[in-house]
Design a protein around this motif. Sequence first.
Motif, PDB file in Angstrom:
ATOM      1  N   ASP A 246       0.823  -1.209   0.000  1.00 28.52           N
ATOM      2  CA  ASP A 246       0.000   0.000   0.000  1.00 28.52           C
ATOM      3  C   ASP A 246       0.858   1.260   0.000  1.00 28.52           C
ATOM      4  OD1 ASP A 246      -2.714   1.311   0.412  1.00 28.52           O
ATOM      5  OD2 ASP A 246      -1.635   2.066   2.167  1.00 28.52           O
ATOM      6  N   ARG A 247       1.999   1.193   0.651  1.00 27.95           N
ATOM      7  CA  ARG A 247       2.865   2.372   0.777  1.00 27.95           C
ATOM      8  C   ARG A 247       3.642   2.656  -0.509  1.00 27.95           C
ATOM      9  NH1 ARG A 247       4.896   0.863   5.139  1.00 27.95           N
ATOM     10  NH2 ARG A 247       6.936   0.061   4.477  1.00 27.95           N
ATOM     11  N   TRP A 248       3.950   1.612  -1.290  1.00 26.14           N
ATOM     12  CA  TRP A 248       4.802   1.770  -2.464  1.00 26.14           C
ATOM     13  C   TRP A 248       4.072   1.723  -3.793  1.00 26.14           C
ATOM     14  CZ3 TRP A 248      10.257  -0.868  -2.064  1.00 26.14           C
ATOM     15  CH2 TRP A 248      10.977  -0.251  -1.022  1.00 26.14           C
ATOM     16  N   ILE A 249       2.831   1.261  -3.830  1.00 18.26           N
ATOM     17  CA  ILE A 249       2.107   1.149  -5.090  1.00 18.26           C
ATOM     18  C   ILE A 249       1.844   2.533  -5.688  1.00 18.26           C
ATOM     19  CG2 ILE A 249      -0.269   1.289  -4.222  1.00 18.26           C
ATOM     20  CD1 ILE A 249      -0.861  -1.186  -6.010  1.00 18.26           C
ATOM     21  N   MET A 250       1.709   2.603  -7.006  1.00 16.33           N
ATOM     22  CA  MET A 250       1.471   3.881  -7.656  1.00 16.33           C
ATOM     23  C   MET A 250      -0.011   4.222  -7.598  1.00 16.33           C
ATOM     24  SD  MET A 250       1.144   6.366 -10.031  1.00 16.33           S
ATOM     25  CE  MET A 250       0.712   5.825 -11.679  1.00 16.33           C
ATOM     26  N   ASN A 251      -0.361   5.092  -6.656  1.00 15.31           N
ATOM     27  CA  ASN A 251      -1.715   5.602  -6.514  1.00 15.31           C
ATOM     28  C   ASN A 251      -1.664   7.089  -6.873  1.00 15.31           C
ATOM     29  OD1 ASN A 251      -3.881   7.086  -4.793  1.00 15.31           O
ATOM     30  ND2 ASN A 251      -4.585   4.960  -4.854  1.00 15.31           N
ATOM     31  N   PRO A 252      -2.079   7.456  -8.075  1.00 10.70           N
ATOM     32  CA  PRO A 252      -1.951   8.841  -8.537  1.00 10.70           C
ATOM     33  C   PRO A 252      -2.598   9.863  -7.606  1.00 10.70           C
ATOM     34  CG  PRO A 252      -2.521   7.404 -10.359  1.00 10.70           C
ATOM     35  CD  PRO A 252      -2.650   6.584  -9.112  1.00 10.70           C
ATOM     36  N   TYR A 253      -3.707   9.493  -6.992  1.00  7.48           N
ATOM     37  CA  TYR A 253      -4.399  10.429  -6.096  1.00  7.48           C
ATOM     38  C   TYR A 253      -3.517  10.784  -4.901  1.00  7.48           C
ATOM     39  CZ  TYR A 253      -7.919  12.364  -2.970  1.00  7.48           C
ATOM     40  OH  TYR A 253      -8.623  13.191  -2.118  1.00  7.48           O
ATOM     41  N   ARG A 254      -2.873   9.772  -4.312  1.00 10.45           N
ATOM     42  CA  ARG A 254      -2.000  10.037  -3.175  1.00 10.45           C
ATOM     43  C   ARG A 254      -0.742  10.782  -3.597  1.00 10.45           C
ATOM     44  NH1 ARG A 254      -2.013   4.419   0.367  1.00 10.45           N
ATOM     45  NH2 ARG A 254      -4.283   4.114   0.422  1.00 10.45           N
ATOM     46  N   VAL A 255      -0.268  10.481  -4.784  1.00  8.23           N
ATOM     47  CA  VAL A 255       0.894  11.198  -5.298  1.00  8.23           C
ATOM     48  C   VAL A 255       0.577  12.691  -5.392  1.00  8.23           C
ATOM     49  CG1 VAL A 255       2.403  11.534  -7.291  1.00  8.23           C
ATOM     50  CG2 VAL A 255       1.807   9.220  -6.564  1.00  8.23           C
ATOM     51  N   ALA A 256      -0.599  13.008  -5.952  1.00  5.77           N
ATOM     52  CA  ALA A 256      -0.979  14.405  -6.155  1.00  5.77           C
ATOM     53  C   ALA A 256      -1.359  15.099  -4.853  1.00  5.77           C
ATOM     54  CB  ALA A 256      -2.141  14.479  -7.147  1.00  5.77           C
ATOM     55  N   SER A 257      -2.134  14.412  -4.016  1.00  5.73           N
ATOM     56  CA  SER A 257      -2.658  15.063  -2.811  1.00  5.73           C
ATOM     57  C   SER A 257      -1.667  15.095  -1.655  1.00  5.73           C
ATOM     58  CB  SER A 257      -3.950  14.361  -2.362  1.00  5.73           C
ATOM     59  OG  SER A 257      -3.693  13.005  -2.016  1.00  5.73           O
ATOM     60  N   ARG A 258      -0.745  14.133  -1.615  1.00  9.67           N
ATOM     61  CA  ARG A 258       0.205  14.053  -0.498  1.00  9.67           C
ATOM     62  C   ARG A 258       1.654  14.270  -0.925  1.00  9.67           C
ATOM     63  NH1 ARG A 258      -2.094   8.593   2.605  1.00  9.67           N
ATOM     64  NH2 ARG A 258      -4.314   9.180   2.563  1.00  9.67           N
ATOM     65  N   GLY A 259       1.865  14.483  -2.207  1.00  8.62           N
ATOM     66  CA  GLY A 259       3.221  14.706  -2.673  1.00  8.62           C
ATOM     67  C   GLY A 259       4.117  13.484  -2.589  1.00  8.62           C
ATOM     68  N   GLN A 260       3.531  12.288  -2.687  1.00  3.81           N
ATOM     69  CA  GLN A 260       4.307  11.048  -2.564  1.00  3.81           C
ATOM     70  C   GLN A 260       4.830  10.605  -3.945  1.00  3.81           C
ATOM     71  OE1 GLN A 260       1.449   8.459  -0.602  1.00  3.81           O
ATOM     72  NE2 GLN A 260       1.899   9.320   1.409  1.00  3.81           N
ATOM     73  N   TYR A 261       5.687  11.425  -4.482  1.00  3.41           N
ATOM     74  CA  TYR A 261       6.187  11.180  -5.835  1.00  3.41           C
ATOM     75  C   TYR A 261       7.098   9.964  -5.920  1.00  3.41           C
ATOM     76  CZ  TYR A 261       4.203  15.730  -6.879  1.00  3.41           C
ATOM     77  OH  TYR A 261       3.331  16.779  -7.038  1.00  3.41           O
ATOM     78  N   TYR A 262       7.604   9.519  -4.793  1.00  5.90           N
ATOM     79  CA  TYR A 262       8.445   8.325  -4.794  1.00  5.90           C
ATOM     80  C   TYR A 262       7.711   7.105  -5.345  1.00  5.90           C
ATOM     81  CZ  TYR A 262       5.846   6.876  -0.628  1.00  5.90           C
ATOM     82  OH  TYR A 262       4.846   6.506   0.241  1.00  5.90           O
ATOM     83  N   ARG A 263       6.386   7.112  -5.266  1.00  2.00           N
ATOM     84  CA  ARG A 263       5.588   5.980  -5.747  1.00  2.00           C
ATOM     85  C   ARG A 263       5.781   5.755  -7.247  1.00  2.00           C
ATOM     86  NH1 ARG A 263       1.158   4.366  -2.406  1.00  2.00           N
ATOM     87  NH2 ARG A 263       0.956   5.618  -0.492  1.00  2.00           N
ATOM     88  N   LEU A 264       6.133   6.799  -7.988  1.00  2.00           N
ATOM     89  CA  LEU A 264       6.347   6.668  -9.421  1.00  2.00           C
ATOM     90  C   LEU A 264       7.515   5.742  -9.721  1.00  2.00           C
ATOM     91  CD1 LEU A 264       5.894  10.408 -10.440  1.00  2.00           C
ATOM     92  CD2 LEU A 264       4.244   8.576 -10.775  1.00  2.00           C
TER      93      LEU A 264
END
Length: 207
Positions: free
Chosen positions: A26-44
Motif C-alpha cells: 500500500d505504501r509503495w504502489i502507484m496511486n496517482p491520487y495520493r501522489v498528487a494530494s500528499r506529494g508522494q512522488y516516490y511511488r512513481l
Amino acid sequence: MSTTLLIILVTVGISLAAWNNPALMDRWIMNPYRVASRGQYYRLITSGFLHADWSHLLFNMISLYFFGGFIEQVFDVLFPGSGALYLVGFYLIGILVSDIPSFLKHRNDPGYNALGASGGVSAVLFAAILFRPLMPISMFFIPIGIPGFIFGGLYLAYSYYEARRGYGTINHDAHFYGALFGILFMIVVYPAVLPQFIEQIAGWRLF
C-alpha cells in the motif's frame, strides 16, 4: 554479477516482501491520487519494483533478463566505466516516465492503482530492437519469432489502442510510453543508431 541480474534480484525480493506485507504494498504502489494530494512522488519509482502475482513478475523479469544483458553491453561500450550506472538510470527513468501519463490521467481517482516494471522493461526492449531490429522475438510461448521491428510496431499499435480504450487492468500507457522513452533515449545518446536501424530493415526480406 551483472547489473541486469542485480535489478532482477532486487525486484523479485521487493515483490515477494510486498506480497507478504500489505502495508508495504500500500505504501509503495502507484496511486496517482495520493501522489498528487500528499506529494508522494516516490511511488512513481517504487511501484516499478512491485508486481501483482507470479505471472506478472516472471513475464517482466524474463523479458528484462533476455534484453537487459544486451543493453548493458551497449552501455559498457558507449560509456566505458559507467555502463552499469547508465543502465540503472535508464531503467529507473523508464519506469518514471511511463508512469507520468497514468498519474495525469488518474490523479483525481482515489481507487486507481498501478504497479509493475513494464515501463522500464519496455524501454530496455525497444532500445534493443533499435540496435537489432531483425532479431526474432516470440511472445506468449509462440515458437516462431518475428523480426523485432515488426514486433515493435505491432506492440506499439496494440498498446496505444488498448490505452485509448481504457478497459482491463493492464497499464498499456506504461508499455507505450516506456517503449517511446527507450527509443528516444538511445537516439539522443547514440544518434548513429537510427541510420543503422534504417539500413538493417531496408535490407530485410521476407523470403
